[in-house]
Design a protein around this motif. Structure first.
Motif, PDB file in Angstrom:
ATOM      1  N   HIS A  26       9.208 -28.077  -4.123  1.00 43.44           N
ATOM      2  CA  HIS A  26       8.701 -28.092  -5.676  1.00 43.44           C
ATOM      3  C   HIS A  26       7.413 -27.601  -6.090  1.00 43.44           C
ATOM      4  CE1 HIS A  26      10.102 -26.604  -9.795  1.00 43.44           C
ATOM      5  NE2 HIS A  26       9.608 -26.925 -10.443  1.00 43.44           N
ATOM      6  N   ALA A  35       5.550 -19.843 -12.871  1.00 43.47           N
ATOM      7  CA  ALA A  35       6.800 -19.743 -12.305  1.00 43.47           C
ATOM      8  C   ALA A  35       7.050 -19.704 -10.449  1.00 43.47           C
ATOM      9  CB  ALA A  35       7.884 -19.490 -13.171  1.00 43.47           C
ATOM     10  N   PRO A  90      13.818 -24.016  -8.276  1.00 44.42           N
ATOM     11  CA  PRO A  90      12.726 -22.917  -8.364  1.00 44.42           C
ATOM     12  C   PRO A  90      13.318 -22.569  -9.974  1.00 44.42           C
ATOM     13  CG  PRO A  90      15.035 -21.574  -7.609  1.00 44.42           C
ATOM     14  CD  PRO A  90      14.839 -22.986  -7.469  1.00 44.42           C
ATOM     15  N   ASP A  91      11.984 -22.078 -10.472  1.00 41.92           N
ATOM     16  CA  ASP A  91      11.817 -21.725 -11.976  1.00 41.92           C
ATOM     17  C   ASP A  91      12.871 -20.294 -11.915  1.00 41.92           C
ATOM     18  OD1 ASP A  91      10.570 -23.495 -13.103  1.00 41.92           O
ATOM     19  OD2 ASP A  91       9.176 -22.306 -11.862  1.00 41.92           O
ATOM     20  N   ILE A 332      18.028 -19.695 -14.426  1.00 43.92           N
ATOM     21  CA  ILE A 332      17.294 -20.124 -14.077  1.00 43.92           C
ATOM     22  C   ILE A 332      18.021 -21.703 -14.139  1.00 43.92           C
ATOM     23  CG2 ILE A 332      15.672 -21.318 -16.086  1.00 43.92           C
ATOM     24  CD1 ILE A 332      15.387 -19.239 -17.019  1.00 43.92           C
ATOM     25  N   ALA A 336      14.585 -26.549 -13.648  1.00 41.53           N
ATOM     26  CA  ALA A 336      13.150 -26.139 -13.478  1.00 41.53           C
ATOM     27  C   ALA A 336      12.270 -26.838 -15.007  1.00 41.53           C
ATOM     28  CB  ALA A 336      13.421 -24.572 -14.495  1.00 41.53           C
ATOM     29  N   VAL A 339      10.541 -23.791 -17.528  1.00 39.73           N
ATOM     30  CA  VAL A 339      11.375 -22.030 -18.236  1.00 39.73           C
ATOM     31  C   VAL A 339      10.911 -20.843 -19.113  1.00 39.73           C
ATOM     32  CG1 VAL A 339      13.605 -22.464 -19.887  1.00 39.73           C
ATOM     33  CG2 VAL A 339      12.984 -23.503 -18.341  1.00 39.73           C
ATOM     34  N   ALA A 342      10.113 -18.803 -16.956  1.00 38.85           N
ATOM     35  CA  ALA A 342      10.590 -17.952 -16.346  1.00 38.85           C
ATOM     36  C   ALA A 342      11.589 -16.707 -17.269  1.00 38.85           C
ATOM     37  CB  ALA A 342      12.085 -18.735 -15.470  1.00 38.85           C
TER      38      ALA A 342
END
Length: 456
Positions: A26, A35, A90-91, A332, A336, A339, A342
């Protein structure tokens, strides 16, 4: 190991260990305007090209960046579970199966995205909304934990040339459920009489593997009046005699052709792609699957034009049968890092015109879940008979969400392949359909007891 860079594409089928090894770390120090996104690889190259264009258009419009990976669907399932378990997420994550969303919404591991869905809710088909409106056992309420972006009813795929080679015309195919299905057995008989020794009538997924068998069972269950096995309030109705009778009829209708030799014997070991492969090889006359079957041969006009795409026939009572509808989209995960970015990307992506152009670019393998924009675009209903049939079944004919949306218990039921095992019990273990369904229902009741839903 592959040198994975930004905008990496992971290709090929890899095992769990390999998928874990390839997972990129990440980007903890990424700029606030970046993102990280994981997306499912398309069945056709055009789907990935269309998605990359969507990303590029967003980056140009927003000034933000999307650090993306495009991953085949089987490894994506494994990566998603690994990420949510480890907390290194992940986002943005595209759904790759029917179980991840309801189970992780239940466990409060997803961000509520109702603020994205609610402002455009009126433009969605209701079935797609219900498919992503899932229950959180911590908050004790339902909310949108995924943004619906794609939807698909389940059409039948038929080889016209094989129907005609057997001496029939398409017009000879009946339009009520049992008669429609039974039509294909004499087609196999007549083709074999002409020397086609390896042809089979049906490409049914009679296997305890993948996600397709659960949709197959739900489709057949509803055809026999068992739609209320699980109701929108999340309740299981195995005590309903009509549901039990429908389940018995569904299992009987699916397993009898296997025992009579009208389904390839190897189906018991198939995965989700194998019915497509068998259909493309003309090993089977008919399959009951998504539109990916047609899209996979889109560039071969002769093959593409030889396939007939059609929705559900009428029920034995002459009434319309609802098709199961799969709703896919993006979510989401909690944890994350970006955010806000995203959510901004997802708000951009689900603008009706933007979403429509993306799915059109992917050859229409998925229908845009917004009926009005689809009806206003000739692409969906006028330019191609396959897409017309597919879009009509998905957006106009009756549909219902997959049962997992109503209660995550059904996700666990299907992860255990409870109803697939019932089919195998009949096919291989000498059980009657009644015995197999009673066994399956008992197991389903045990699982549902772990998932009480207090909000209707």
């Amino acid at each position: 190991m592959a040198n994975l860079t930004r905008r990496s594409v992971l290709r090929g089928s890899v095992g769990l260990a390999t998928a874990g090894a390839l997972a990129r770390p990440h980007l903890a120090n990424a700029a606030a305007t970046t993102a990280e996104l994981w997306w499912v690889q398309g069945f056709a190259q055009e789907e990935d090209i269309a998605f990359k264009k969507l990303l590029a258009d967003y980056e140009k419009a927003s000034g933000n960046s999307i650090d993306y990976s495009i991953i085949p669907f089987a490894p994506m399932r494994q990566k998603a579970i690994s990420a949510i378990t480890s907390g290194v997420v992940p986002d943005i994550l595209e759904l790759a199966d029917f179980q991840f969303l309801p189970l992780n919404a239940w466990a409060d591991k997803l961000v509520d995205v109702s603020d994205i869905v609610e402002p455009i809710k009126s433009q969605y088909i209701d079935t797609a909304l219900r498919g992503t409106y899932t229950y959180n056992n911590v908050t004790k309420r339902r909310a949108y934990y995924a943004v619906p972006m794609k939807c698909s009813a389940v059409p039948f795929n038929i080889w016209q040339s094989l129907i005609e080679k057997a001496g029939y015309k398409l017009e000879d195919i009946p339009n009520t459920w049992d008669a429609f299905l039974d039509f294909f057995m004499p087609v196999q008989d007549k083709l074999r009489a002409q020397g086609m020794r390896n042809i089979y009538a049906y490409g049914y997924q009679l296997t305890a593997n993948g996600v397709d068998p659960a949709i197959l069972f739900q489709g057949f269950l509803m055809a026999y009046g068992g739609k209320n096995l699980v109701t929108p309030d999340g309740k299981l109705h195995t005590d309903d005699p009509q549901v039990r009778e429908a389940a018995i009829k569904a299992i009987t209708k699916l397993t009898t052709p296997f025992k009579k030799g009208y389904v390839p014997p190897g189906v018991v070991n198939w995965n989700d792609a194998d019915d497509n492969n068998a259909f493309h090889a003309k090993l089977v006359v008919m399959d009951f699957d998504g539109f990916s079957t047609e899209v996979a041969v889109y560039k071969n006009k002769a093959l593409y034009d030889d396939i007939v795409t059609r929705g559900m026939p009428l029920g034995n009572d002459g009434q319309k049968i609802p098709s199961p509808m799969a709703s896919f989209g993006a979510l989401i995960p909690k944890g994350a890092k970006n955010v806000d970015v995203a959510k901004e990307f997802l708000k951009y992506a689900v603008q009706p015109k933007v979403l429509n152009e993306y799915l059109k670019g992917g050859l229409g393998r998925w229908v845009v879940p917004m009926p009005e924009i689809a009806k206003s675009d000739p692409f969906w209903f006028k330019e191609d008979p396959h897409r017309t049939a597919f879009a009509t079944e998905t957006l106009i004919d009756p549909t219902v969400p997959l049962y997992e949306a109503f209660n995550p218990a059904m996700a666990e039921v299907n992860a255990e392949h409870v109803f697939s095992i019932a089919m195998l019990d009949v096919m291989n273990n000498g059980m009657t359909p009644e015995q197999a369904i009673d066994k399956a229902f008992k197991r389903a009741e045990t699982i549902f007891a772990k998932y009480p839903i207090t909000q209707t």
